[in-house]
Design an enzyme around this catalytic site. Structure first.
Site, short mmCIF file in Angstrom:
data_model
loop_
_atom_site.label_atom_id
_atom_site.label_comp_id
_atom_site.label_asym_id
_atom_site.label_seq_id
_atom_site.Cartn_x
_atom_site.Cartn_y
_atom_site.Cartn_z
N SER A 145 0.84 -1.19 0.00
CA SER A 145 0.00 0.00 0.00
C SER A 145 0.88 1.23 0.00
O SER A 145 2.00 1.21 0.52
CB SER A 145 -0.89 0.02 1.24
OG SER A 145 -1.61 1.23 1.33
N TYR A 156 -0.86 -0.33 10.61
CA TYR A 156 -1.11 -0.75 9.23
C TYR A 156 0.00 -0.27 8.31
O TYR A 156 0.52 -1.03 7.48
CB TYR A 156 -2.47 -0.22 8.77
CG TYR A 156 -2.86 -0.69 7.39
CD1 TYR A 156 -3.55 -1.88 7.21
CD2 TYR A 156 -2.54 0.07 6.25
CE1 TYR A 156 -3.91 -2.32 5.94
CE2 TYR A 156 -2.90 -0.36 4.99
CZ TYR A 156 -3.59 -1.54 4.84
OH TYR A 156 -3.93 -1.98 3.58
#
Length: 274
Positions: A145, A156
Site C-alpha cells: 500500500s 497498518y
C-alpha cells in the site's frame, strides 16, 4: 485438491472472497489459471469457487484458513510449496485494518494484524520461492500500500512498509532464477474493506473522488507488472506521483504533516483495500 491433472497454470490467492482478492481470482481465472482460493469463511469460499468454475471453466480448490493461526497458515504454506501440484502464481492479499492507535490499542488485535499482514506474507513467500526456484519459474505478488510509505499511518502503515521492503529484497535475490516478486502499492481502492473501516468513496467523503481507484484498474495494472517481472507496481499516474513524492520528501516532513492532520483524516490513510 483436484485429482485430475490440468495443463493450466495454478494461482493461489489469499483473501479471495472479497475486494481485491476476489478481483485477482477472477482476473487470473479469465487469463486461464486454475485457482486455489484461501479465506476464513467456508461458505463464501464455496460460493466463490462455484461461480469461478461456472464462468471460466477452470478448476478451483478451496482452502479455508485463518492466516493468524499458525497451524492453518502452515497448511496453506504446504499447499504453496507442493511439488506434486505446483503453484505458479502466489497472490498474498489477505489483510485488514484497525481503527485504533498503536500505543493504546488492544495488543491482541495488533498481534493478529502482524500475523496476517506480515508473518503470513513472509511464510507463504518463502514456501513459494522454495518450490519455484528449483523449477526455474514462478511469480509472487504481495499486496502492499502507499500507506507503507507514510510514517505515522499506524500499525497498518508499518506492516505495509514491511511488505514493501521484503518484496523488494526478494526481487533482488531472485534475479536470474526465473522467479519474480512484485509488490503492488495502491492508494484508496473502492472495496468493502473501506466500508468495514467506516470510509466512504462517495460524494460525502472529505476525500476527492479523483483519488479513489477502481478494483479492476488496480488488478489489471498490477498483474501486467507481475507478468512483466517488475518489482514495484503503483497503479495510475496520479498515485505514481504521490508515491514518488513520498519517496523523496524527508520522512520527518511527511510525519510532521501527518501529525497536524485531524484525527479523523489520519484514520483514513491509503490502504490496499483487501
Amino acid at each position: 485438491m483436484s485429482s485430475s491433472p490440468s495443463s493450466r497454470p495454478t494461482a493461489l490467492v489469499t483473501g479471495a472472497t472479497a475486494g481485491l482478492g476476489a478481483a485477482y481470482a477472477r482476473s487470473l481465472a479469465r487469463r486461464g489459471h486454475d485457482l486455489v482460493v484461501v479465506a476464513r469463511d467456508v461458505e463464501r469460499l464455496e460460493s466463490t469457487a462455484s461461480a469461478l468454475r461456472t464462468e471460466f471453466g477452470v478448476e478451483v480448490e478451496v482452502l479455508a484458513a485463518d492466516l493468524s493461526d499458525r497451524a492453518a497458515l502452515q497448511r496453506v504454506a504446504d499447499r504453496v510449496g507442493s511439488r506434486e501440484a505446483p503453484v505458479d502464481v502466489l497472490v498474498n492479499n489477505a489483510g485488514f485494518g484497525l481503527r485504533q492507535r498503536f500505543v493504546d490499542g488492544e495488543p491482541a488485535d495488533h498481534e493478529r494484524m502482524f500475523d496476517v499482514l506480515c508473518r503470513a506474507v513472509m511464510v507463504l513467500s518463502r514456501a513459494a520461492t522454495g518450490a519455484m526456484v528449483p523449477r526455474g519459474r514462478g511469480r509472487i505478488l504481495n499486496v502492499g500500500s502507499v500507506a507503507g510509505l507514510v510514517p505515522g499511518g499506524g500499525h497498518y502503515s508499518a506492516a505495509k512498509a514491511y511488505v514493501i521492503v521484503l518484496t523488494e529484497t526478494m526481487a533482488g535475490e531472485l534475479r536470474g532464477t526465473g522467479v519474480s516478486a512484485t509488490v503492488v502499492e495502491p492508494g484508496y481502492v473502492r472495496t468493502e474493506f473501506h466500508a468495514r473501516s467506516g470510509m466512504s468513496s462517495g460524494g460525502t467523503s472529505s476525500l476527492s473522488s479523483r483519488i479513489w481507484l477502481d478494483i479492476e484498474d488496480v488488478v489489471d495494472a498490477s498483474l501486467e507488472d507481475l507478468f512483466a517481472g517488475r518489482p514495484v507496481s503503483v497503479p495510475t499516474k496520479r498515485w505514481k506521483a504521490v508515491s514518488a513524492v513520498l519517496d523523496v520528501v524527508p520522512r520527518r516532513v511527511v510525519s510532521s504533516v501527518w501529525n497536524r492532520m485531524p484525527s479523523g483524516a489520519k484514520r483514513r490513510h491509503p490502504t490496499a483495500g483487501e
